[in-house]
Design a protein around this motif. Sequence first.
Motif: not given
Length: 92
Positions: A6-11, A21-24, A47-55
């Motif tokens: 998963e890309p980090t906030k720093k990445d 945007n592609d990563a999101v 909520t489940e989707i965004i938590k799992r996606a970490k966005v």
Amino acid sequence: MKPIAEPTKKDMRHMSNKSANDAVHEGIESALLLLMREKPFDDISITEIIKRAKVSRISYYRNYNSKEDILPTRESNAKHISRVPGNLHPCG
């Protein structure tokens, strides 16, 4: 099978807007497909989707109006499913 990093906030700070945007998009689509292995589509919440996606919820709504909008195109779907071990949960 090796998990997808998963890309980090720093990445994300070092990516172009399009790359970020592609990563999101990829993260949200992958999260939905993984959740569909666990339960029917209609039982999955945003909520489940965004938590799992970490966005963030803002990133989600910037790109999609509903969870139906997430359903990937056939080409993208084939790419994502090949990364998800096992079969998708039958929605029905």
